[in-house]
Write a protein that holds these residues in place. Structure first.
Motif, PDB file in Angstrom:
ATOM      1  N   UNK A 172       5.914  -8.764  60.728  1.00  0.00           N
ATOM      2  CA  UNK A 172       7.149  -8.882  60.079  1.00  0.00           C
ATOM      3  C   UNK A 172       7.834  -9.949  59.919  1.00  0.00           C
ATOM      4  N   UNK A 173       7.111 -11.349  59.197  1.00  0.00           N
ATOM      5  CA  UNK A 173       6.894 -12.343  59.249  1.00  0.00           C
ATOM      6  C   UNK A 173       8.648 -12.793  58.410  1.00  0.00           C
ATOM      7  N   UNK A 174       8.354 -11.364  57.540  1.00  0.00           N
ATOM      8  CA  UNK A 174       9.251 -11.379  55.899  1.00  0.00           C
ATOM      9  C   UNK A 174      10.740 -11.241  57.083  1.00  0.00           C
ATOM     10  N   UNK A 175      10.902 -10.581  57.688  1.00  0.00           N
ATOM     11  CA  UNK A 175      12.004 -10.528  58.917  1.00  0.00           C
ATOM     12  C   UNK A 175      12.782 -11.975  59.127  1.00  0.00           C
ATOM     13  N   UNK A 176      12.305 -13.364  59.481  1.00  0.00           N
ATOM     14  CA  UNK A 176      11.867 -13.867  60.315  1.00  0.00           C
ATOM     15  C   UNK A 176      12.306 -15.362  59.479  1.00  0.00           C
ATOM     16  N   UNK A 177      11.828 -15.351  57.837  1.00  0.00           N
ATOM     17  CA  UNK A 177      11.559 -15.724  56.973  1.00  0.00           C
ATOM     18  C   UNK A 177      13.032 -16.688  56.161  1.00  0.00           C
ATOM     19  N   UNK A 178      13.567 -15.870  55.525  1.00  0.00           N
ATOM     20  CA  UNK A 178      14.680 -15.369  54.852  1.00  0.00           C
ATOM     21  C   UNK A 178      16.343 -17.099  56.002  1.00  0.00           C
ATOM     22  N   UNK A 179      16.151 -16.074  57.202  1.00  0.00           N
ATOM     23  CA  UNK A 179      16.814 -16.915  58.149  1.00  0.00           C
ATOM     24  C   UNK A 179      16.573 -18.424  58.457  1.00  0.00           C
ATOM     25  N   UNK A 180      15.289 -18.436  58.514  1.00  0.00           N
ATOM     26  CA  UNK A 180      14.602 -19.848  59.361  1.00  0.00           C
ATOM     27  C   UNK A 180      14.857 -20.987  57.456  1.00  0.00           C
ATOM     28  N   UNK A 181      14.936 -19.945  56.299  1.00  0.00           N
ATOM     29  CA  UNK A 181      14.835 -21.231  55.010  1.00  0.00           C
ATOM     30  C   UNK A 181      16.002 -21.465  54.637  1.00  0.00           C
ATOM     31  N   UNK A 298      11.086  -6.945  66.214  1.00  0.00           N
ATOM     32  CA  UNK A 298      11.442  -8.459  66.845  1.00  0.00           C
ATOM     33  C   UNK A 298      13.151  -8.233  67.060  1.00  0.00           C
ATOM     34  N   UNK A 299      13.584  -9.428  67.433  1.00  0.00           N
ATOM     35  CA  UNK A 299      14.970  -9.634  68.386  1.00  0.00           C
ATOM     36  C   UNK A 299      15.883  -8.948  66.608  1.00  0.00           C
ATOM     37  N   UNK A 300      16.568  -8.833  67.679  1.00  0.00           N
ATOM     38  CA  UNK A 300      17.785  -7.989  66.608  1.00  0.00           C
ATOM     39  C   UNK A 300      18.873  -8.553  65.984  1.00  0.00           C
ATOM     40  N   UNK A 301      19.136 -10.284  66.457  1.00  0.00           N
ATOM     41  CA  UNK A 301      19.953 -10.575  66.010  1.00  0.00           C
ATOM     42  C   UNK A 301      19.355 -11.624  64.424  1.00  0.00           C
ATOM     43  N   UNK A 302      18.066 -11.986  64.717  1.00  0.00           N
ATOM     44  CA  UNK A 302      17.066 -12.173  63.255  1.00  0.00           C
ATOM     45  C   UNK A 302      17.247 -10.972  62.324  1.00  0.00           C
ATOM     46  N   UNK A 303      16.591  -9.590  62.813  1.00  0.00           N
ATOM     47  CA  UNK A 303      16.515  -8.776  62.028  1.00  0.00           C
ATOM     48  C   UNK A 303      18.455  -8.888  61.296  1.00  0.00           C
ATOM     49  N   UNK A 304      19.458  -8.941  61.842  1.00  0.00           N
ATOM     50  CA  UNK A 304      20.797  -8.762  61.510  1.00  0.00           C
ATOM     51  C   UNK A 304      21.394 -10.139  60.255  1.00  0.00           C
ATOM     52  N   UNK A 306      18.901 -11.439  58.926  1.00  0.00           N
ATOM     53  CA  UNK A 306      18.240 -11.172  57.162  1.00  0.00           C
ATOM     54  C   UNK A 306      18.233 -10.064  56.514  1.00  0.00           C
ATOM     55  N   UNK A 307      18.745  -8.683  57.027  1.00  0.00           N
ATOM     56  CA  UNK A 307      19.895  -8.356  56.361  1.00  0.00           C
ATOM     57  C   UNK A 307      21.266  -8.551  55.785  1.00  0.00           C
ATOM     58  N   UNK A 309      20.971 -11.608  54.510  1.00  0.00           N
ATOM     59  CA  UNK A 309      20.503 -12.869  53.714  1.00  0.00           C
ATOM     60  C   UNK A 309      19.795 -11.944  52.725  1.00  0.00           C
ATOM     61  N   UNK A 310      19.215 -10.895  52.573  1.00  0.00           N
ATOM     62  CA  UNK A 310      17.834 -10.278  51.869  1.00  0.00           C
ATOM     63  C   UNK A 310      18.778  -9.338  50.872  1.00  0.00           C
ATOM     64  N   UNK A 311      19.084  -9.902  49.736  1.00  0.00           N
ATOM     65  CA  UNK A 311      20.197  -9.359  48.754  1.00  0.00           C
ATOM     66  C   UNK A 311      18.949  -8.616  48.031  1.00  0.00           C
ATOM     67  N   UNK A 312      17.975  -8.591  48.114  1.00  0.00           N
ATOM     68  CA  UNK A 312      17.032  -8.059  47.413  1.00  0.00           C
ATOM     69  C   UNK A 312      15.608  -7.114  48.099  1.00  0.00           C
ATOM     70  N   UNK A 313      16.299  -6.103  49.313  1.00  0.00           N
ATOM     71  CA  UNK A 313      15.118  -5.638  50.411  1.00  0.00           C
ATOM     72  C   UNK A 313      14.424  -4.613  49.281  1.00  0.00           C
TER      73      UNK A 313
END
Ligand SMILES: [Zn+2]
Length: 313
Positions: A172-181, A298-304, A306-307, A309-313
């Motif tokens: 699930x790297x995509x869940x972490x990727x945008x928060x990291x960016x 994946x940790x709930x805070x990072x999922x949140x 990502x949700x 930031x991800x405008x194109x799910x």
């Protein structure tokens, strides 16, 4: 035998035993040229350069799956240069459709036309280095919601010399990727460090889970195909990811070699709404269950994050 010689033979034996025991892992990176929160060209270049340098440092062959649309229009020529950098680093390249649509939501004729569009871009790029285009990966791992759709598309793939790249390990790297960016772009090193740490902890947990699940399913340890994305997060953590794989006795091999493992001959006749990875597909064929109850989320805070930031799910 001298004590030194005994010691040397023991080391040679253990080195051999560990090589003989080690399983292979093929690294695959989806959504080339890059998946990022920003369309910024220097950011994409830095991600690509760092990913390729890291793969080279660890002697890891990898295959990148290209979204054709990104090589045309705005930024197309810069993006093409990044994909050529993967090619010229000796990495494999595969077709990941043109529009990154789901086969479950697209009429099969339109989907084929979309894949052909990327074929026309990618095939000459590989042919320029005398290499064939042979890999395809379905966006969202969605392989068709009816058998009819699945078979229609798969016969097109076979007729055009493609092989489907399966997935038997994903973190699930995509869940972490945008928060990291987001953290990197804001120069928030505290947040960036926190996300990297959470990502690596999660990856260590899922790698252990997938190995155990595969062993439970097959009674042995097959070579795995690891789905990652071409992200800054993976570029910045590649050394740590390599350590996690090493600790799990997984040594990097090519996709072609991983797929020589007989597990990849297990039938997969699933047609339905789920974009499952292949352990789930094999479990269905073999009428067995996977230990989903212990699957690390994946940790709930990072999922949140990502949700948000991800405008194109
Ligand atoms: Zn994708």
């Amino acid at each position: 035998m001298s004590r030194l010689l005994v010691f040397a033979s023991a080391i040679a034996f253990f080195a051999f035993a560990s090589v003989a025991r080690a399983e292979g892992v093929a690294l695959t990176f989806d959504d080339l040229p890059t998946m990022a929160l920003t369309g910024d060209a220097p950011y994409a270049l830095k991600t690509t350069t760092a990913l390729l340098a890291g793969l080279r440092r660890h002697g890891a062959p990898a295959t990148g799956f290209v979204i054709g649309e990104r090589l045309e229009g705005d930024g197309g020529s810069e993006h093409t240069r990044l994909v050529k950098a993967w090619r010229d680093a000796g990495m494999g390249l595969g077709n990941h459709t043109y529009s990154h649509d789901s086969l479950n939501k697209t009429p099969v004729a339109d989907y084929i036309a979309d894949v052909e569009h990327t074929d026309r871009i990618l095939r000459p790029l590989l042919a320029a280095r005398g290499r064939p285009l042979q890999w395809f990966r379905h966006p969202f791992l969605e392989t068709g919601d009816t058998l009819e759709t699945r078979r229609a598309f798969e016969s097109w793939l076979a007729a055009h010399g493609y092989r489907v790249a399966p997935v038997t390990l994903e973190n699930s790297d995509y869940v972490f990727a945008l928060p990291y960016d987001d953290a990197v772009l804001r120069n928030d090193t505290v947040a960036a460090t926190r996300i990297r740490r959470a990502y690596l902890d999660h990856t260590a947990n899922v790698v252990a889970w997938y190995r155990a699940a595969a062993f439970q399913l097959l009674g042995r340890r097959p070579s795995l195909v690891f789905l990652l994305h071409a992200t800054r997060l993976n570029a910045d953590t590649l050394d740590d990811l390599a350590v996690i794989l090493q600790r799990n006795d997984l040594h990097p091999i090519s996709l072609d070699r991983a797929m020589k493992d007989p597990a990849y001959k297990i039938a997969d006749t699933y047609a339905g709404p789920d974009g499952d990875e292949w352990l789930s597909r094999w479990a269905r064929t073999l009428h067995k269950d996977l230990p989903w109850g212990s699957f690390p989320e994946p940790p709930a805070d990072i999922v949140a994050e990502n949700d948000r930031l991800d405008t194109n799910p």
